[in-house]
Every structure is written in structure tokens, then in C-alpha cells.
Write a protein that holds these residues in place. Structure first.
Motif, mmCIF file in Angstrom:
data_model
loop_
_atom_site.group_PDB
_atom_site.id
_atom_site.type_symbol
_atom_site.label_atom_id
_atom_site.label_comp_id
_atom_site.label_asym_id
_atom_site.label_seq_id
_atom_site.Cartn_x
_atom_site.Cartn_y
_atom_site.Cartn_z
ATOM 1 N N THR A 90 71.496 58.053 -55.400
ATOM 2 C CA THR A 90 70.105 58.494 -55.431
ATOM 3 C C THR A 90 69.259 57.634 -54.501
ATOM 4 O OG1 THR A 90 69.438 57.067 -57.257
ATOM 5 C CG2 THR A 90 70.327 59.236 -57.829
ATOM 6 N N PHE A 91 68.250 58.287 -53.921
ATOM 7 C CA PHE A 91 67.297 57.600 -53.051
ATOM 8 C C PHE A 91 65.906 57.989 -53.527
ATOM 9 C CE2 PHE A 91 64.501 57.548 -49.359
ATOM 10 C CZ PHE A 91 64.731 56.291 -48.847
ATOM 11 N N ASP A 92 65.135 57.001 -53.974
ATOM 12 C CA ASP A 92 63.814 57.270 -54.562
ATOM 13 C C ASP A 92 63.909 58.373 -55.613
ATOM 14 O OD1 ASP A 92 62.517 55.292 -53.207
ATOM 15 O OD2 ASP A 92 61.718 56.586 -51.641
ATOM 16 N N GLY A 93 64.993 58.347 -56.374
ATOM 17 C CA GLY A 93 65.137 59.294 -57.481
ATOM 18 C C GLY A 93 65.770 60.618 -57.103
ATOM 19 N N LYS A 94 65.908 60.886 -55.802
ATOM 20 C CA LYS A 94 66.505 62.167 -55.379
ATOM 21 C C LYS A 94 68.006 61.978 -55.140
ATOM 22 C CE LYS A 94 62.371 64.273 -54.523
ATOM 23 N NZ LYS A 94 61.489 63.153 -54.329
ATOM 24 N N VAL A 95 68.780 62.973 -55.534
ATOM 25 C CA VAL A 95 70.234 62.875 -55.360
ATOM 26 C C VAL A 95 70.597 63.150 -53.909
ATOM 27 C CG1 VAL A 95 72.461 63.876 -55.990
ATOM 28 C CG2 VAL A 95 70.700 63.506 -57.743
ATOM 29 N N ILE A 96 71.406 62.297 -53.333
ATOM 30 C CA ILE A 96 71.883 62.459 -51.961
ATOM 31 C C ILE A 96 73.396 62.605 -52.038
ATOM 32 C CG2 ILE A 96 72.014 61.417 -49.661
ATOM 33 C CD1 ILE A 96 69.148 61.922 -50.500
ATOM 34 N N GLU A 97 73.905 63.609 -51.334
ATOM 35 C CA GLU A 97 75.345 63.807 -51.352
ATOM 36 C C GLU A 97 75.941 63.380 -50.022
ATOM 37 O OE1 GLU A 97 75.540 67.924 -52.494
ATOM 38 O OE2 GLU A 97 75.776 67.319 -54.591
ATOM 39 N N GLY A 98 77.148 62.856 -50.105
ATOM 40 C CA GLY A 98 77.810 62.422 -48.879
ATOM 41 C C GLY A 98 79.306 62.367 -49.109
ATOM 42 N N PHE A 99 79.967 61.701 -48.189
ATOM 43 C CA PHE A 99 81.414 61.579 -48.273
ATOM 44 C C PHE A 99 81.813 60.135 -48.051
ATOM 45 C CE2 PHE A 99 80.491 65.825 -46.609
ATOM 46 C CZ PHE A 99 81.160 66.630 -47.527
ATOM 47 N N VAL A 100 83.005 59.807 -48.515
ATOM 48 C CA VAL A 100 83.558 58.498 -48.176
ATOM 49 C C VAL A 100 83.653 58.447 -46.652
ATOM 50 C CG1 VAL A 100 85.608 57.034 -48.290
ATOM 51 C CG2 VAL A 100 84.796 58.236 -50.347
ATOM 52 N N GLY A 101 83.164 57.338 -46.071
ATOM 53 C CA GLY A 101 83.090 57.249 -44.609
ATOM 54 C C GLY A 101 81.663 57.352 -44.118
ATOM 55 N N ASP A 102 80.763 57.802 -44.996
ATOM 56 C CA ASP A 102 79.342 57.807 -44.667
ATOM 57 C C ASP A 102 78.778 56.409 -44.827
ATOM 58 O OD1 ASP A 102 78.121 60.218 -43.844
ATOM 59 O OD2 ASP A 102 78.432 61.111 -45.834
ATOM 60 N N THR A 103 77.793 56.080 -44.014
ATOM 61 C CA THR A 103 76.921 54.972 -44.382
ATOM 62 C C THR A 103 75.794 55.579 -45.203
ATOM 63 O OG1 THR A 103 75.553 55.234 -42.416
ATOM 64 C CG2 THR A 103 77.431 53.726 -42.240
ATOM 65 N N LEU A 104 75.008 54.705 -45.851
ATOM 66 C CA LEU A 104 73.842 55.232 -46.557
ATOM 67 C C LEU A 104 72.986 56.024 -45.580
ATOM 68 C CD1 LEU A 104 72.901 52.072 -48.668
ATOM 69 C CD2 LEU A 104 74.005 54.163 -49.486
ATOM 70 N N ALA A 105 72.880 55.505 -44.347
ATOM 71 C CA ALA A 105 72.022 56.135 -43.347
ATOM 72 C C ALA A 105 72.538 57.519 -42.972
ATOM 73 C CB ALA A 105 71.938 55.240 -42.115
ATOM 74 N N SER A 106 73.833 57.647 -42.732
ATOM 75 C CA SER A 106 74.333 58.944 -42.266
ATOM 76 C C SER A 106 74.222 59.989 -43.370
ATOM 77 C CB SER A 106 75.774 58.812 -41.772
ATOM 78 O OG SER A 106 76.661 58.492 -42.820
ATOM 79 N N ALA A 107 74.423 59.574 -44.633
ATOM 80 C CA ALA A 107 74.275 60.530 -45.729
ATOM 81 C C ALA A 107 72.819 60.953 -45.873
ATOM 82 C CB ALA A 107 74.790 59.923 -47.028
ATOM 83 N N LEU A 108 71.889 59.979 -45.710
ATOM 84 C CA LEU A 108 70.463 60.310 -45.802
ATOM 85 C C LEU A 108 70.060 61.246 -44.665
ATOM 86 C CD1 LEU A 108 69.084 56.791 -46.766
ATOM 87 C CD2 LEU A 108 68.817 58.869 -48.135
ATOM 88 N N LEU A 109 70.596 60.976 -43.479
ATOM 89 C CA LEU A 109 70.282 61.805 -42.320
ATOM 90 C C LEU A 109 70.802 63.226 -42.545
ATOM 91 C CD1 LEU A 109 69.060 61.587 -39.435
ATOM 92 C CD2 LEU A 109 71.373 61.112 -38.611
ATOM 93 N N ALA A 110 72.044 63.315 -43.035
ATOM 94 C CA ALA A 110 72.651 64.626 -43.252
ATOM 95 C C ALA A 110 71.913 65.414 -44.323
ATOM 96 C CB ALA A 110 74.116 64.456 -43.651
ATOM 97 N N SER A 111 71.214 64.699 -45.224
ATOM 98 C CA SER A 111 70.492 65.395 -46.294
ATOM 99 C C SER A 111 69.257 66.109 -45.751
ATOM 100 C CB SER A 111 70.069 64.404 -47.381
ATOM 101 O OG SER A 111 68.940 63.662 -46.936
ATOM 102 N N GLY A 112 68.892 65.827 -44.499
ATOM 103 C CA GLY A 112 67.730 66.468 -43.914
ATOM 104 C C GLY A 112 66.422 65.777 -44.247
ATOM 105 N N ARG A 113 66.463 64.693 -45.036
ATOM 106 C CA ARG A 113 65.222 63.961 -45.342
ATOM 107 C C ARG A 113 64.744 63.251 -44.088
ATOM 108 N NH1 ARG A 113 64.160 63.218 -50.756
ATOM 109 N NH2 ARG A 113 62.901 61.388 -50.333
ATOM 110 N N GLN A 114 63.461 63.298 -43.885
ATOM 111 C CA GLN A 114 62.931 62.749 -42.640
ATOM 112 C C GLN A 114 62.268 61.396 -42.835
ATOM 113 O OE1 GLN A 114 60.666 66.359 -41.929
ATOM 114 N NE2 GLN A 114 61.933 66.673 -40.127
#
Lengths: 947, 88
Positions: free
Chosen positions: A21-45
Motif C-alpha cells: 500500500t502507498f498512502d493507503g491505496k493498494v499497489i500491485e506489482g511483481f517480484v522484480g519490481d522496485t517500489l518505484a516501478s510498481a508505483l509508476l505502472a499503477s498510473g499514479r502521478q
């Protein structure tokens, strides 16, 4: 920005999804993601807020250089404040909170501050909050400042520390570092290869390359296999953050599984710096909008985590790397426009190209929505990838006092003169193409076997911030320094780089200006008519990246910070319900009863019958040998060589400055054997002092010094019934006062166990110190405890002993003396006049300071105002002048046990000649009155020593 | 962290060592015959050189004192040398 995850590609493991979770919102990603790449892929700006103006910010980088986005990370019980999301691997279950936002990055309620930005330039706080008092404003400003929040309830996990020696440490596992490691290991060297990325490979993980005729990825796999075969230690996620004395390189290793970081202290024979280079931003108005990202970072997200950073991408560059990024984005399906400041850029098929142009300003409020070129062309976009050239990472070279040289063709500071033991290669040396970097390896390392790559070229044209440009051009993202702030600094004459840094805070944030410093100093150069090398750089200081305190502390935290020394009898004390406390490094019984009220009761019991006291920490340093007596005559202020075997003498040890360093009893066991019984907290110091003088001044082989403190337990039996208790405990010794008078020592036995009985007194009552091998002490304690209880006595804690000694005027050095106290101030002037032999500090006692008549001298104090205990630390006052003047202070204060009423000791000016005088005391705003007395308040004739 | 070399134990980390002062800071003998200035020199005035310093150090773990030459600019430290008996 409409970043999205591509259906294929990248190094992520799509079969292993994860959520955090980031600021309470669920972020989905994969093993191999950094926190940054998962956040970027989530479309959050908007992922964070800027430090000062609270502007919305998104990701700029993909590694340690990231200036914008940090988050406080909670994982189970572990809490790590202010982590760069670009370097932290995504893990299932993490809880992230964006740093410096309220309540979160998206809806930050302090965002209005940006509306007032033009009223709060650099130096605003210094200039504005001067009147009436900065401290009125400080709390609210502080609450908004800073990055991340520390949660005092949560401590980080304990980190490991590793010491390591090797022939070569290669820093950076990009293609050039890998090649160097292979060449060194191939030549038989032991090699450690450290890299701050999640896996070795550097630019090969996201840039196309052909090495030794192979695709870059194949060469990487082959080289890693070879390095494993050669026994090279590879440390991923490891940042070499500092170079310290004697060739020590400190590295901090982060772990994929969230364990505490590991600190590596590596001492290599040779350091090979292949740390690469960091991409700079381009200066244009509103260049901090979310969606504006380093071009190489964008490429890394695309190739490594299959995240296309936008659908409609503008790539803006002043160098030849822009075209490759543009091509890659287009191939991945984005609509791409290339804006290249170089006029001779070759057109790319399928990509709109604006050659010789640069960006004037970015459009958009919470995210970039378009750009306006310097010719007025407006281009709509949702992502802007920028490249303003590359800054070599030469921090370790600079820390090694290497001198940087400006390179006008590469527009970068490069290593100048060679530094012994340190070789800089690859991008860190300004070799931005593989062909060039590999070609220089054999000469740099003195070894053969470098790989080859097809020659390519790197070209760059200047794109420095220009003075007087309109709009808000960010120089330092993390600390919100704009071109206008640099101009203000220049106007106010903070033109040296070091002043520029401190006045504007340019480069002072946790990213240490990795992306901003060069643009800042280039602008300062332009403003002051200087070339960049004339402006120079600020000093490169470690650490290169933030290092957690848990890593630096390692195991030296909590109880291990300063390990407590334990008594052999601790189990007995605890069984008796003792409250334990730390005294001079030892864990000792404070008192045995329920609460503090037990202290006075214990003291009174010892005065009435008998008290047992664990005095084991007392120093027992044996001095043995034919010259021991002469030696101790030199050590002690008092004469000790006249002491008879079996006798004891109280004395002082001075420092050479004449100040009393320690007091205690010296025991002469036989002609050539003494025991120095120093204060418990001074044992290590006295031992070192004895060794120092033995080796420096005496025939070292005729004196032997042995510290027997830890091996010997001492139980003190004190009080009128002391002798009866020892007899009842079944201790075999001649206790007749004629055979065993006060201040003598005698052997004895407890069952089969030999022990030493010494008649000295720290309480004023008849006392015996029984010293025994520490492992045999419990049996002795049990016997004495039983005997004492039968006589109406029992164990007493250290606080009761403090009462007993204080009402007798017996001092504790360091409590009742200070760094000025000479022995004469404590009432012992004899030896200076009568002792013939030289001793430590003797000459100092003749100094003017030591002979001053108005010295502070030890006295007793009795309340003269009907009040209770006098406060320790209260100052005596001389009220005769215009203003009150301190004439010394209270050092010890206790309720009396034998004496009726409070007792206190003090160091008072000319105190020895002022007995009977009443003085004013001042303490925390209140006044007391006290009468000066002799230090001894109880049994001044000393009858009780034999009572 | 620096590494110093004890003449008896070899190279060890700096926190095992204790500084013992300038080599050759002789203790003035003769009690009241020693002038104030000379005694103050001995007590308080240090060489504090920029560059090569000759110093006395104690290796706390073995308890031996020795002399060491150290460069206060580069922090280089030559291996320690045992003090001959009677050598001040």
C-alpha cells in the motif's frame, strides 16, 4: 502521465504478483519490481511533495540519484523512514507513506504554499523570522520541514557488520566494472565487486550493446558465470558510500528480503571505480512537473520492469543518447517526439524530430501535459524524458583527495591526477561509450584481456541554465532551489560554491545534489562571468547515499553499547529482591527492600547491628616485585614504602597536573606484594596509568602488575556486630583487635577456602572486607548472610553505603571532588611538605593555581533554615558584592543514619577556615541557608571503628 | 578506521590503542628546582606537527607501550617500534 505495464518483457516475474500500500491505496506489482516501478505502472502521478513549496512531484530517476520520491516504509515491526522508492525492492505487504506530505502526496494540504513561492526565496526564513525571536516561529516551521517521520516507538532491526580484506574492490558492476573484475580475477587477484543496483549488469540491463560479438545480455550472463568460477565476491544492492583513513572503503548493503542493512568495511589493496555516471535534468520552466523524468530512467523502467512511462512521449536531449531512448519508446508503442538541441541530429524513422531546438517550458499543473519549444511549437505529451548530459560518479576519487579536471567536450568533471591505489574507469572516467571504455582498460589496469565493443560516438552540446530566463526553472528538485534562488545568491554575493550551497541549500538534501549540482554551479558561473572549472565543485564528503544508523551501529546498540559488568553474587542479590542499578559500569544492588525507603532503613540497620555489602567492583590491582615499594611511592601522593607487611594505608593518586585522580586503600601483603584498592569506576584507568609509569620510568622486569579485580569478589561486613557475624559464619581468622587492628590485613579461611580479611572502613564503623576467589563467593555470602540476620542485620545496597560514608565525611572522587581539586583541598596537606620521594603531580602542587588561598575546599553543610535535605548542585553565594557570586557547590546530600538530620558535603571557597559560618545557597531559583561544618558529621573521634 | 601496528601483536584496529603523548617529552626532575615554564611545557605544550609526528602509544590489549611515527596529513602510520628499557 498514462504509464502502463506492457504485456511482455522485462525482468519481472509475472507469475509472482505482490501487493503493497502507498498512502493507503493498494499497489500491485511483481517480484522484480522496485517500489518505484510498481508505483509508476499503477498510473499514479503525484507520489510526493517537494520540500519547501509542497509542489506535486513524480519520479525523476530509477536509482540512487532519485531526488523526488521517498517514503516511510513499515514492514511488520520494522520501520524505515525516508527510503528512496527507486532503490527498494517491492515486497508483498509493505506499508508506504509518502514522506513530507499531509495527509498524503495526492491531497497535500500544504500545497497552497507554492502560491506564495515568490515571497519565500532563499534566505527568507533567516531574514524574516529574526524579529522578535526566531524561537517563536521555530516549532511550526520545523514541523513542516524535514523529510520523513521518525517513529520513536519503533527501532530498526540490528544490522550485521563485516570486515573484509581483498586485492581489489571494483565499485560498479556495469559492463566496464564486470570486465575489470574479470581481468583482475583472471590475474589471480581476490576481487570484490559491489554494485548499488538490484543485480549486476548496470546499463546492460536496459541499453542495447554488442560486446565481443555477442548481444549485451549474453555477454553479461557469460561474464557472471566466469566471475563465479573465478571466486569473485559479488555484492548487489551495495553502495560504496565512503573512503576513509588507511584505505578503508565503507559499503552499505541493502537486502532483498528486508533484513537490516549490512555494513561492509573493506580494505582493498586497490580500488577500481567503475561507478558510471548520472544523467542531469534540462533547465526549462516548470521542469519539475510529474511526468518529467530522466531519459535513462525511463528506458530502465521500460526494459527492466516493462513499464512504458507514457503514451505520448517527448524525449528532450542535448546529447546523442536521446535518439536511442526515443527509438526504444517508439518500438514499445508510444508516440514519440524527439527534441534534440544539437542541430545535426539525424532524423529517425517514425519519430517526429525537432533538431536544434530545446524546450522553453512545460505545460500542466499536477502532471506534464505538453511542452513549448523555443521556437514556439507546442507539443502535447503525457511524459517528458530529459537528458542534459552525464555527471560521472567520482565521489570516492574526490574523497581520496583526487583533483577534478573539467572536460569541455564531454561537459563533465573528470578525474585529473592519478591517485595511488585508485583507478577510475568507464563512465566515471567520462568514457561514455563501451568501445572507448574497454579500449582504455588494459592500460588502466596493467592487464590484458579486455573485451571489445564496436566504436560509437558520444556528442553533447551545452544546455546550461541561462541567467535572466523567465519562469520557474528548478535546479535542485529535492530542496526546491530554482534558477532565481541562484541568481539571488549571486546578487547577495554568495558566489563561492560553498556559500551558494549553504545559502540556497542547493545540493544539501538527502540526494546530495546528484542531479543538480552541476547545473547550479554552471548557472553561478554564467552569473558571475566565470567558467565552470573556475567556479569549481563543493567538497565531496561521505556518505554518498544515506546510510541507516542501524547499519553504522551494528551490534553496538542498547545493552551492548557499553556492556554492564556483572557481579558474581548477582543471583544472590536478585534472590533477595535487590533493585539493581548501574554504578561505574557495574550492575549493583541499589537496595534490597521494596522502594527507596529501604535505603535509610538499611543504613540504620548497619549502624545498629551489622550490614553486608557486595564491594566486589572495588579495584584489586596487585603490584608485585622487588621494586614495587619504590614504584608505589612514585604513584601515590602519600608515602607508602614505610608501610609494614600486613598493613593498609589510605592515599591519593594524583594526575601530573596535581589534581586528585583517585583515592583508596593500599594493602601491603608482604615485602614485595601490594594491592592497589582503587575506586570501582577507575580500575581500568588506574591499571593503564600503573602500566604506563612502570614501562616509562622503572626497570620494567622488577615490577609486575596484575589486575585481579574481576577474579576476586569482596564482601564488606560493617557495623558493631561485624566481628560477631564473621565469627558466627564460621570463618577461621584471629579476630582479636590486638592481633588484627584497624588498617591491617590478615589471611583467613572459610571452610577449605582461603580468603583475605582487611580491616578498613568506608562507613566509620568496625568493618572487614573479605576477599575471595569470585566463583567461591556465593558460599561465603550465604554463611555471612545467615549470621548477620541472626544478629539483627542483613545485606545493604550501595545507596545505604553512600549515606554511611557521607555522614562520616568520606569522599567519592569525581563526586565530592572535581577537575580542580588538589589533595590539600581535601584536608591532606602533609605529604607535600614532608614526603621526600618524587611522586606523580608533585611539582604541580607548587603552581600558583594550586597554592591559591581562595581554593574550594571540602566541608560539611548542615541546613540552617530548618529545612530538609540540601539540594546537590546548589551553589553557595557570596552576596557581598554588587552581584551574587558562586563560592562553590553542594556535592553530596543525604539523610543521616547515625547523625540526627540531613548531612551534606560541599566544595566551598576557603571552606576549611570557615567552619561555623552560615552561607546562602542558590538552587533552581530558590534559596537555602546552611552552616559550614567539618566534613565528618558523625562520630568525629572515630570510636566506632573499634566499637 | 585506521590500522596501527603494535610491535608485539601486529596490525590491529585503532580502537585497541591509546595515545600516550609526544615521544621525547621528558619529565623534568627536581621538584621545586624545575621552573614553572618548563613544567608547563611538559604538562601542556604539544608538538602538534603538520606532517611527521613521533609519538608514544599503548596497545591496550597487550598493555605494551611503543613508539610510532605517523603522518598527520596523510594519516599514514609506520609500524610501531618497541621502546628499549630505560628509553624515555
Amino acid at each position: 502521465m498514462t504509464a502502463r505495464r506492457l504485456p511482455l518483457g522485462g525482468e519481472i516475474e509475472r507469475a509472482r504478483p505482490l501487493r503493497f500500500t502507498f498512502d493507503g491505496k493498494v499497489i500491485e506489482g511483481f517480484v522484480g519490481d522496485t517500489l518505484a516501478s510498481a508505483l509508476l505502472a499503477s498510473g499514479r502521478q503525484v507520489l510526493g511533495r517537494s520540500f519547501k513549496y509542497r509542489r506535486p512531484r513524480g519520479l525523476f530517476g530509477a536509482g540512487v540519484e532519485e531526488p523526488n520520491i521517498c517514503a516511510d516504509v513499515t514492514e511488520g515491526a520494522a520501520f524505515r523512514p525516508n527510503q528512496r522508492v527507486t532503490t527498494e525492492p517491492a515486497r508483498d505487504g509493505l506499508v508506504l507513506r509518502s514522506a513530507s506530505t499531509a495527509p498524503d502526496a495526492e491531497r497535500d494540504r500544504t500545497g497552497f504554499i507554492d502560491l506564495f513561492a515568490r515571497f519565500i526565496p532563499s534566505g527568507f526564513y533567516y531574514k524574516t523570522f529574526m524579529f522578535p525571536d526566531w524561537h517563536l516561529f521555530e516549532p511550526r516551521i520545523r514541523a513542516m520541514a524535514g523529510l520523513g517521520r521518525v517513529d520513536p516507538a519503533k527501532t530498526g532491526p540490528v544490522g550485521d557488520q563485516v570486515n573484509h580484506f581483498c586485492d581489489a574492490l571494483v565499485i560498479g558492476a556495469g559492463p566496464v566494472g564486470l570486465a575489470a573484475a574479470r581481468m583482475l580475477a583472471g590475474a589471480g587477484k581476490s576481487v570484490v565487486l559491489a554494485d548499488d543496483g538490484s543485480r549486476p549488469g548496470g546499463s546492460l540491463l536496459y541499453r542495447e550493446a554488442e560486446i565481443d560479438g555477442m548481444p549485451g545480455a549474453d555477454w553479461l550472463a557469460e561474464t557472471l558465470a566466469q566471475l563465479a568460477g573465478l571466486g569473485v565476491t559479488i555484492l548487489p544492492r551495495t553502495t560504496a558510500f565512503g573512503l576513509y583513513d588507511h584505505g578503508l572503503v565503507a559499503l552499505n548493503q541493502r537486502h532483498e528480503d528486508g533484513r537490516a542493512d549490512t555494513l561492509w568495511r573493506v580494505r582493498p589493496e586497490r580500488i577500481v571505480l567503475a561507478a558510471g555516471a548520472i544523467e542531469r535534468p534540462l533547465p526549462f520552466s516548470m521542469n519539475d512537473l510529474p511526468g518529467i523524468m530522466s531519459a535513462q530512467a525511463g528506458l530502465s523502467y521500460l526494459r527492466r520492469q516493462a513499464v512504458l512511462p507514457g503514451a505520448n512521449i517527448v524525449v528532450a536531449a542535448n546529447n546523442s543518447t536521446g535518439a536511442g531512448v526515443a527509438r526504444a519508446m517508439a518500438e514499445a508503442g508510444a508516440r514519440v517526439t524527439l527534441v534534440d538541441r544539437r542541430p545535426d541530429t539525424a532524423p529517425l524513422s517514425g519519430i517526429a524530430c525537432h533538431a536544434g531546438r530545446s524546450i522553453d517550458r512545460a505545460l500542466g499543473r499536477k502532471a506534464v501535459q505538453g511542452v513549448v519549444l523555443d521556437d514556439g511549437t507546442e507539443i502535447t505529451c503525457d511524459c517528458l524524458l530529459v537528458s542534459g548530459g552525464f555527471t560521472p560518479t567520482i565521489h570516492l576519487y574526490a574523497q581520496a583527495k583526487g583533483r577534478l579536471a573539467w572536460d569541455e567536450t564531454r561537459l563533465a568533471f573528470l578525474p585529473g591526477d592519478p591517485v595511488p591505489g585508485l583507478t577510475v574507469i568507464g563512465g566515471a572516467a567520462g568514457q561514455f561509450t563501451l568501445g572507448e571504455a574497454f579500449a582504455t582498460l588494459p592500460a588502466a589496469l596493467g592487464l590484458e584481456g579486455a573485451p571489445t565493443a564496436a566504436p560509437s560516438s558520444y556528442a553533447i552540446t551545452p544546455a546550461w541554465p541561462e541567467p535572466g530566463r523567465k519562469g520557474r526553472i528548478w535546479i535542485d528538485y529535492q530542496h526546491d532551489v530554482t534558477a532565481k534562488d541562484v541568481e539571488l545568491a549571486a546578487r547577495e554575493n554568495f558566489t563561492s560554491v560553498e556559500h551558494l550551497k549553504r545559502y540556497t541549500t542547493l545540493g544539501m538534501a538527502t540526494d546530495q545534489g546528484k542531479t543538480s549540482n552541476l547545473n547550479g554551479l554552471a548557472l553561478m558561473g554564467a552569473l558571475t562571468g566565470r567558467e565552470i572549472p573556475e567556479v569549481g565543485t563543493t567538497t565531496y564528503r561521505p556518505p554518498f547515499t544515506p546510510v541507516p544508523y542501524t547499519s553504522l551501529a551494528g551490534l553496538r546498540g542498547g545493552e551492548r553499547m557499553n556492556p554492564l559488568r556483572r557481579l558474581a553474587l548477582e543471583g544472590r542479590h536478585r534472590a533477595l529482591g535487590a533493585a539493581m542499578g548501574e554504578y561505574g559500569g557495574w550492575l549493583r544492588p541499589v537496595h534490597y527492600g521494596e522502594d527507596d525507603a529501604a535505603i535509610l532503613a538499611e543504613a540504620k540497620m548497619a549502624r545498629a547491628t551489622v550490614g553486608l555489602f557486595d564491594a566486589s567492583p572495588l579495584g584489586k590491582i596487585e603490584v608485585i616485585g622487588p621494586d614495587a615499594a619504590d614504584f608505589l611511592d612514585f604513584i601515590y601522593y602519600n608515602t607508602v614504602s614505610t608501610l609494614k607487611p600486613g598493613g593498609c594505608r589510605y592515599g591519593f593518586i594524583l594526575a601530573e597536573s596535581g589534581v586528585v585522580y583517585d583515592d583508596g586503600v593500599l594493602v601491603r601483603l608482604d615485602e614485595h606484594r601490594f594491592v592497589v584498592s582503587c575506586s570501582s569506576s577507575h580500575v581500568a584507568g588506574v591499571h593503564a596509568m600503573l602500566e604506563e609509569w612502570r614501562q616509562d620510568r622503572f626497570p620494567a622486569r622488577r615490577i609486575f602488575i596484575h589486575n585481579a579485580t574481576a577474579g576476586t569478589a569482596t564482601i564488606t561486613v560493617t557495623g558493631p556486630e561485624a566481628r560477631a557475624a564473621i565469627r558466627a559464619a564460621g570463618i577461621a581468622a584471629d579476630l582479636d583487635d590486638a592481633a588484627f587492628p584497624h588498617m591491617t590485613t590478615r589471611p583467613g579461611r572459610h571452610g577449605d577456602t582461603p580468603l583475605r580479611l582487611t580491616r578498613v572502613s568506608f562507613t566509620g564503623d568496625r568493618s572487614y572486607e573479605l576477599s575471595i576467589r569470585q566463583d567461591l563467593a556465593p558460599g561465603l555470602w550465604d554463611a555471612l548472610d545467615g549470621a548477620a540476620r541472626a544478629l539483627g542485620g542483613g545485606p545493604i545496597g550501595i545507596e545505604a553505603v553512600m549515606i554511611l560514608r557521607a555522614e562520616k565525611g568520606y569522599i567519592v572522587i569525581g563526586k565530592d571532588s572535581d577537575g580542580m581539586t588538589r589533595p590539600m583541598d581535601l584536608g591532606l596537606a602533609g605529604p607535600l611538605r614532608s614526603k621526600k620521594a618524587e611522586f606523580i603531580g608533585k611539582r604541580s602542587l607548587l603552581q600558583e593555581e594550586a597554592q591559591r588561598p581562595d581554593r574550594n575546599q571540602l566541608v560539611g553543610l548542615q541546613p540552617a533554615d530548618g529545612g530538609g535535605l540540601l539540594p546537590v548542585g546548589a551553589h553557595g553565594l557570596d552576596l557581598s558584592g554588587a552581584a551574587p557570586r558562586s563560592i562553590g557547590y553542594v556535592t553530596s546530600s543525604y539523610p543521616g543514619a547515625g547523625h540526627d538530620g540531613p548531612v551534606a558535603l560541599a566544595l566551598i571557597e576557603r571552606g576549611a577556615s570557615r567552619h561555623g559560618e552560615v552561607i546562602e545557597l542558590h538552587h533552581l531559583g530558590s534559596r537555602r541557608r546552611a552552616r559550614i561544618t567539618a566534613p565528618c558529621a558523625f562520630d568525629p573521634k572515630g570510636d566506632r571503628l573499634n566499637g | 578506521m585506521q590500522i596501527f601496528s603494535c610491535p608485539f601483536c601486529g596490525p590491529r584496529p585503532e580502537y585497541e590503542f591509546h595515545f600516550g603523548g609526544d615521544l621525547g617529552n621528558h619529565r623534568p626532575e627536581g621538584f621545586d628546582a624545575v621552573p614553572d615554564q618548563k613544567w608547563a611545557d611538559y604538562l601542556y605544550f604539544r608538538n602538534n606537527p603538520k606532517g611527521m609526528a613521533r609519538e608514544v602509544w599503548m596497545h591496550l590489549t597487550c598493555g605494551e607501550m611503543f613508539s610510532m611515527t605517523r603522518d598527520t596529513v596523510t594519516m599514514e602510520a609506520a609500524p610501531g617500534e618497541a621502546l628499549a628499557e630505560g628509553q624515555p
